[in-house]
Scaffold this active site. Structure first.
Site, PDB file in Angstrom:
ATOM      1  N   GLN A  89       0.833  -1.198   0.000  1.00  0.00           N
ATOM      2  CA  GLN A  89       0.000   0.000   0.000  1.00  0.00           C
ATOM      3  C   GLN A  89       0.869   1.251   0.000  1.00  0.00           C
ATOM      4  OE1 GLN A  89      -2.396  -0.401   3.554  1.00  0.00           O
ATOM      5  NE2 GLN A  89      -0.725   0.153   4.922  1.00  0.00           N
ATOM      6  N   HIS A 147       1.107  -4.719   3.089  1.00  0.00           N
ATOM      7  CA  HIS A 147      -0.167  -4.911   3.775  1.00  0.00           C
ATOM      8  C   HIS A 147      -0.309  -6.372   4.167  1.00  0.00           C
ATOM      9  CE1 HIS A 147      -4.831  -4.258   3.904  1.00  0.00           C
ATOM     10  NE2 HIS A 147      -4.377  -4.915   4.951  1.00  0.00           N
ATOM     11  N   PHE A 187      -1.200  -5.401  14.241  1.00  0.00           N
ATOM     12  CA  PHE A 187      -1.392  -5.511  12.799  1.00  0.00           C
ATOM     13  C   PHE A 187      -0.823  -6.830  12.272  1.00  0.00           C
ATOM     14  CE2 PHE A 187       0.113  -3.501   8.522  1.00  0.00           C
ATOM     15  CZ  PHE A 187      -0.943  -4.100   7.839  1.00  0.00           C
ATOM     16  N   HIS A 241      -2.879  -9.801  13.358  1.00  0.00           N
ATOM     17  CA  HIS A 241      -4.092  -9.941  12.552  1.00  0.00           C
ATOM     18  C   HIS A 241      -3.781 -10.623  11.225  1.00  0.00           C
ATOM     19  CE1 HIS A 241      -7.761  -8.927  10.353  1.00  0.00           C
ATOM     20  NE2 HIS A 241      -6.978  -8.434   9.401  1.00  0.00           N
ATOM     21  N   GLU A 242      -2.693 -10.204  10.581  1.00  0.00           N
ATOM     22  CA  GLU A 242      -2.340 -10.791   9.281  1.00  0.00           C
ATOM     23  C   GLU A 242      -2.018 -12.281   9.416  1.00  0.00           C
ATOM     24  OE1 GLU A 242      -2.475  -9.321   6.158  1.00  0.00           O
ATOM     25  OE2 GLU A 242      -3.578  -7.859   7.372  1.00  0.00           O
ATOM     26  N   LYS A 298      -5.457 -14.265  10.407  1.00  0.00           N
ATOM     27  CA  LYS A 298      -6.443 -14.337   9.324  1.00  0.00           C
ATOM     28  C   LYS A 298      -5.894 -15.038   8.091  1.00  0.00           C
ATOM     29  CE  LYS A 298      -9.651 -11.627   6.500  1.00  0.00           C
ATOM     30  NZ  LYS A 298     -10.215 -10.284   6.230  1.00  0.00           N
ATOM     31  N   HIS A 299      -4.668 -14.717   7.691  1.00  0.00           N
ATOM     32  CA  HIS A 299      -4.131 -15.205   6.421  1.00  0.00           C
ATOM     33  C   HIS A 299      -3.000 -16.223   6.592  1.00  0.00           C
ATOM     34  CE1 HIS A 299      -6.434 -12.108   4.338  1.00  0.00           C
ATOM     35  NE2 HIS A 299      -5.954 -11.210   5.188  1.00  0.00           N
TER      36      HIS A 299
END
Length: 226
Positions: free
Chosen positions: A34, A61, A111, A114-115, A118-119
């Site tokens: 980003q 990101h 952050f 979270h990445e 989730k991924h």
């Protein structure tokens, strides 16, 4: 009693296989970077990390497993939570290359967590937690998006450039076709926000994207300063 035990064992095996299948059966990654100027130049604005204003460069990101039909797995393994101690040797590089611009200001760990949750947990069969973040950092080094744009005369100076010229510059600089995501600034102008490149399911090699995300930019988009 024996029958009940056998049924429970079969149920556990099926549940385990379901988790493994979800984690393994993805087709490729989106590697998404980003532009911080576009993240910040919105009504929502941004907050710099606790370490200060990031460099005026594209930042990571995420590295997101995807399917060729356009869908994607997420939150695949709740039993593998983010553990910042596993990436202690990467932290300084991640602060430079993967900063959080969300408010309130932070050190980035939320952050990154979270990445991963989730991924990253959906690619554990290929990349453990350390390798997941290391792969993303390696891809960013390999893909110097800002330099590719500048080489084509496309500068982050608040001017407008054609979407096709941006795509062409990145294709020329990297050898692969990008997907461009736009957002809207405080004046309602479409601006260059995120650039998606595709990576094979080893998390190592760039490939042409099997499918692009939905959404579109205008034919002329702003490249704001930061």
């Amino acid at each position: 009693m024996k029958s009940n035990s056998s049924s429970l064992i079969k149920l556990f095996i099926l549940q385990w296989l379901a988790v493994v299948c979800v984690a393994q059966n993805f087709d490729f990654f989106y590697f998404v970077q980003q532009w911080p100027g576009s993240y910040c130049d919105t009504k929502q604005s941004c907050c710099y990390p606790t370490t200060g204003k990031p460099a005026a460069d594209f930042s990571i990101h995420g590295l997101w497993p995807n399917y060729k039909d356009g869908s994607y797995p997420s939150n695949c393994d709740p039993d593998s939570p983010f553990d910042q101690s596993k990436i202690s040797d990467l932290s300084s590089s991640m602060r430079r290359n993967w900063p959080s611009l969300a408010c309130p200001s932070s050190n980035g760990f939320t952050f990154w967590g979270h990445e991963w949750d989730k991924h990253g947990t959906c690619s554990e069969s290929v990349l453990d937690q350390h390798d997941y973040f290391a792969s993303a950092l390696g891809l960013k080094t390999q893909l110097n998006l800002l330099q590719a744009l500048k080489t084509a005369g496309i500068q982050p100076n608040g001017q407008f450039y054609s979407l096709n010229s941006i795509k062409g510059a990145i294709k020329a600089g990297t050898g692969y076709t990008p997907y461009i995501e736009c957002n809207v600034d405080v004046s309602g102008n479409s601006q260059l926000y995120q650039i998606y490149m595709c990576v094979d399911n080893s998390g190592t090699n760039l490939i042409e994207c099997p499918v692009f995300p939905r959404g579109r930019c205008g034919s002329s988009i702003e490249f704001p300063s930061f």
